[in-house]
Design an enzyme around this catalytic site. Sequence first.
Site, mmCIF file in Angstrom:
data_model
loop_
_atom_site.group_PDB
_atom_site.id
_atom_site.type_symbol
_atom_site.label_atom_id
_atom_site.label_comp_id
_atom_site.label_asym_id
_atom_site.label_seq_id
_atom_site.Cartn_x
_atom_site.Cartn_y
_atom_site.Cartn_z
ATOM 1 N N ASP A 1 38.843 29.858 38.023
ATOM 2 C CA ASP A 1 38.775 31.134 38.734
ATOM 3 C C ASP A 1 37.611 31.098 39.719
ATOM 4 O OD1 ASP A 1 39.879 34.150 38.381
ATOM 5 O OD2 ASP A 1 37.748 34.186 38.859
ATOM 6 N N ILE A 2 37.887 31.455 40.983
ATOM 7 C CA ILE A 2 36.834 31.469 42.003
ATOM 8 C C ILE A 2 35.846 32.583 41.682
ATOM 9 C CG2 ILE A 2 36.330 31.678 44.466
ATOM 10 C CD1 ILE A 2 39.220 30.862 45.011
ATOM 11 N N ASN B 1 36.234 38.930 49.592
ATOM 12 C CA ASN B 1 37.263 39.707 50.271
ATOM 13 C C ASN B 1 36.702 40.998 50.855
ATOM 14 O OD1 ASN B 1 39.730 38.406 50.436
ATOM 15 N ND2 ASN B 1 40.421 39.052 48.414
ATOM 16 N N HIS C 1 40.393 39.985 54.148
ATOM 17 C CA HIS C 1 41.406 39.210 53.430
ATOM 18 C C HIS C 1 41.798 37.922 54.157
ATOM 19 C CE1 HIS C 1 42.196 42.013 50.146
ATOM 20 N NE2 HIS C 1 42.017 42.988 51.026
ATOM 21 N N ASP D 1 41.914 34.544 52.248
ATOM 22 C CA ASP D 1 43.064 33.628 52.207
ATOM 23 C C ASP D 1 42.639 32.200 52.556
ATOM 24 O OD1 ASP D 1 44.693 35.697 51.492
ATOM 25 O OD2 ASP D 1 45.612 35.943 53.473
ATOM 26 N N GLU E 1 43.031 34.832 42.550
ATOM 27 C CA GLU E 1 42.078 33.751 42.809
ATOM 28 C C GLU E 1 42.017 32.762 41.654
ATOM 29 O OE1 GLU E 1 39.526 37.177 41.124
ATOM 30 O OE2 GLU E 1 41.394 36.901 42.234
#
Length: 336
Positions: free
Chosen positions: A176-177, A184, A189, A193, A219
């Site tokens: 998980d980031i 974000n 966004h 992305d 994420e």
Amino acid sequence: MESVSTIQFSTFLIGMTCGVFPLLAGLWIGIKLMRDSHAPAESSAAEAEKAAVILQRMSRFMHGLAGDVHEQRDVMATIEERIDDARRTPSGSKSLEQAIELLKMMNDANDGLQDRLKRAESLINEQTEQLATTLSEARTDCLTKLFNRRAFDEELQKRWAMWKRKQRPFCVLLADIDHFKKINDKHGHLIGDAVLQSIAKTLVHTTRDADYVTRYGGEEFAILLPETEFDKGNEAALRIITAVREQLFCVGDVEIPLTISVGVAQVADLNGPEELVAKADEALYAAKSGGRDRGYYFDGQRIVSILPATGDQVEPAREFHEVCADLRTRLMDATH
């Protein structure tokens, strides 16, 4: 008499080949699709519609081919009748002309059917590729071009079945980031992305070709490591953590330091693949709670921090770059 037998055998052979051709074509498509792709258990309405259009096109073509086969049989029957007439009423040079004409008719009919069979083979290849593409799109995340959650679930079921039958080990990694929502919120966004795409590339480059890298959702990423015990799974997790930490994400003037947390679980005597993923998720949660930018694993009984190769059950001394990464993360927290 010999020529009649030859014609009859040729007619039988062509009729038999063409009669079973649609059936063989259908079987071939099914076998190829099962071999090349794992069909999803549930298809979306759009996927079903695409498949229906392709199958309708194939159905129309097969009906046309069936008509061609019927016409071919009529031609061959006519040739047989004319050969019988010629045998009963031979007339010298005229019989030779009739024989040449009949041979030409037979060759033309055979050539025409061969052309139609070649077109049928070409159409089958084309439509099979279209169906395979439709199935592939259904299993691919459009943003990162990784496999998606559906594909992960299918591969997990397959790996679990191999474990139950042959005790073939594998590991599940959930990554998980860290602080992705803040990225974000601050940068938008589009930048978010781009971060996801960058992390996806890092994961692919850091793992083996045999590993199954997927975007699990948001994420979060999931990776299946086949033929892997948890010590090697932990090494893979550390490589991922280090690669992301050392990567400075840049888009134009925007520079964003990134870190990632990883949870690892090895297949074991659990209640099912869902519990295996749940254990990897528990390990990921521990990594997040433990300060992020690190990894934890399920050792079969408890959740443990990933340690260096010495195996000491203590938190390892932190390197200078780790301290810098932690300070950088805290600075990001303080500025949001």
